[in-house]
Enzyme design. Sequence first.
Site, PDB file in Angstrom:
ATOM      1  N   ARG A  36       0.826  -1.221   0.000  1.00  0.00           N
ATOM      2  CA  ARG A  36       0.000   0.000   0.000  1.00  0.00           C
ATOM      3  C   ARG A  36       0.857   1.267   0.000  1.00  0.00           C
ATOM      4  O   ARG A  36       0.453   2.286  -0.548  1.00  0.00           O
ATOM      5  CB  ARG A  36      -0.953  -0.016   1.196  1.00  0.00           C
ATOM      6  CG  ARG A  36      -2.078  -1.022   1.009  1.00  0.00           C
ATOM      7  CD  ARG A  36      -3.049  -1.045   2.160  1.00  0.00           C
ATOM      8  NE  ARG A  36      -4.212  -1.856   1.816  1.00  0.00           N
ATOM      9  CZ  ARG A  36      -5.202  -2.130   2.644  1.00  0.00           C
ATOM     10  NH1 ARG A  36      -5.172  -1.664   3.883  1.00  0.00           N
ATOM     11  NH2 ARG A  36      -6.221  -2.858   2.255  1.00  0.00           N
ATOM     12  N   LYS A 203     -18.183 -17.088   3.195  1.00  0.00           N
ATOM     13  CA  LYS A 203     -19.614 -16.883   3.403  1.00  0.00           C
ATOM     14  C   LYS A 203     -20.335 -16.293   2.200  1.00  0.00           C
ATOM     15  O   LYS A 203     -19.893 -15.296   1.631  1.00  0.00           O
ATOM     16  CB  LYS A 203     -19.832 -15.978   4.618  1.00  0.00           C
ATOM     17  CG  LYS A 203     -19.339 -16.580   5.930  1.00  0.00           C
ATOM     18  CD  LYS A 203     -19.591 -15.636   7.086  1.00  0.00           C
ATOM     19  CE  LYS A 203     -19.133 -16.241   8.409  1.00  0.00           C
ATOM     20  NZ  LYS A 203     -19.383 -15.313   9.543  1.00  0.00           N
ATOM     21  N   GLY A 354      -8.019  -7.876  -0.622  1.00  0.00           N
ATOM     22  CA  GLY A 354      -8.168  -8.920   0.377  1.00  0.00           C
ATOM     23  C   GLY A 354      -7.203 -10.082   0.228  1.00  0.00           C
ATOM     24  O   GLY A 354      -6.060  -9.931  -0.200  1.00  0.00           O
ATOM     25  N   GLY A 377     -12.757  -4.430   1.212  1.00  0.00           N
ATOM     26  CA  GLY A 377     -14.147  -4.052   1.468  1.00  0.00           C
ATOM     27  C   GLY A 377     -14.673  -3.075   0.443  1.00  0.00           C
ATOM     28  O   GLY A 377     -15.809  -3.196  -0.032  1.00  0.00           O
TER      29      GLY A 377
END
Length: 397
Positions: A36, A203, A354, A377
Amino acid sequence: MAKKTIRDLDVLGKTVLIRVDFNVPMKDGVITDDNRIVQALPTIKLALEKGAKLVLFSHLGRVKTEEDKSSKSLAVVAKSLSEKLGQEVKFVPYTRGIELEEAVKALKEKEVLMFENTRFEDVDGKKESKNDSELGKYWASLGDVFVNDAFGTAHRAHASNAGIAANVDEVAAGLLLEKEIKFIGGAVDNPERPFVAILGGAKVGDKIGVIKNLLKKADKILIGGGMSYTFYKAMGLEIGTSICEDDKVELATELLKEANGKIELAVDIKVTKDFSNDGVIKVVDFDKIPSDEMGLDIGPKTLEKYTEILKTAKTVVWNGPVGVFEFSNFAQGTIGVCEALANLENVTTIIGGGDSAAAAIQLGFAEKFTHISTGGGASLEYLEGKALPGVEIVDEV
């Protein structure tokens, strides 16, 4: 409408506030992945070339107590940035106050200052995370123009993005934010076809909005990871002790109907008795999972099937590992997908942040992808088709 970028700004002699995303992973005070920081360098270097005085700021993790502050300081990040830039980055260990104000006033053209973790303001009332209007106004008062280059927090309206933007005359995107808008936004809104999405992770609930939106946009959606087993259960299959969201089975049934063949699931699965890297592993067909075993990775036939589908694509977006990547014996599916994508030619390949981004970087394939998002996100919400506050605040050209 196109968004204004730092290229459009006249910043000579001006104090430029840049919200960067230096939320880097750290262990024992050492940065373990500086991606980053590296990704922010083009914007910082361009601003310096244009003669700006730079004030950089970022969050680093969640800060809930005074004790959290000791391990969440950006001082080590400032040092790393200084080494990468080849010039001093002045670090002010405060988020407000006279010392910060005087340091900003003393800046000369082409100098860089970084102030402390914006989340330090969350210890007393979550002022940063709840977009405290007074805090946003204060930070805005430190500079002349605002550049948002932090895609990782673009899905949140915080004092350090929306709060500042509401109190300055000019707001532009940094070069990294511009890239994220171009590649992720472009993939969703105007992809070159065939457009294939790969979705992994544990999920279904985390990816409902993404799946629904991509069913309208993508030609194929390849699903792996723990969420697969909720779909298998929706198909009436035995899933053994595999992870499953029972409250999402009905939804998975609806998604399969809505997909009309667009969703592709694994045809073979690596199974074992315990959630461990050390047990006996078998590869079974998707409809023959033993009742006392759990699926932890896609099998070789699935990898072959997914690879053949990917060879037909012109645009690919990947978000989430297709197996338990942290276990070496169940990382082969994710590694295989990564290799298949890395070997595609004349294809736009985008990783949506991610764990899948971490996998590509760890495996040494970062340079093989068109774009690796810095925001997990944020990229998910962008793939859902949601408006992101950190993008919305940027002025139109």
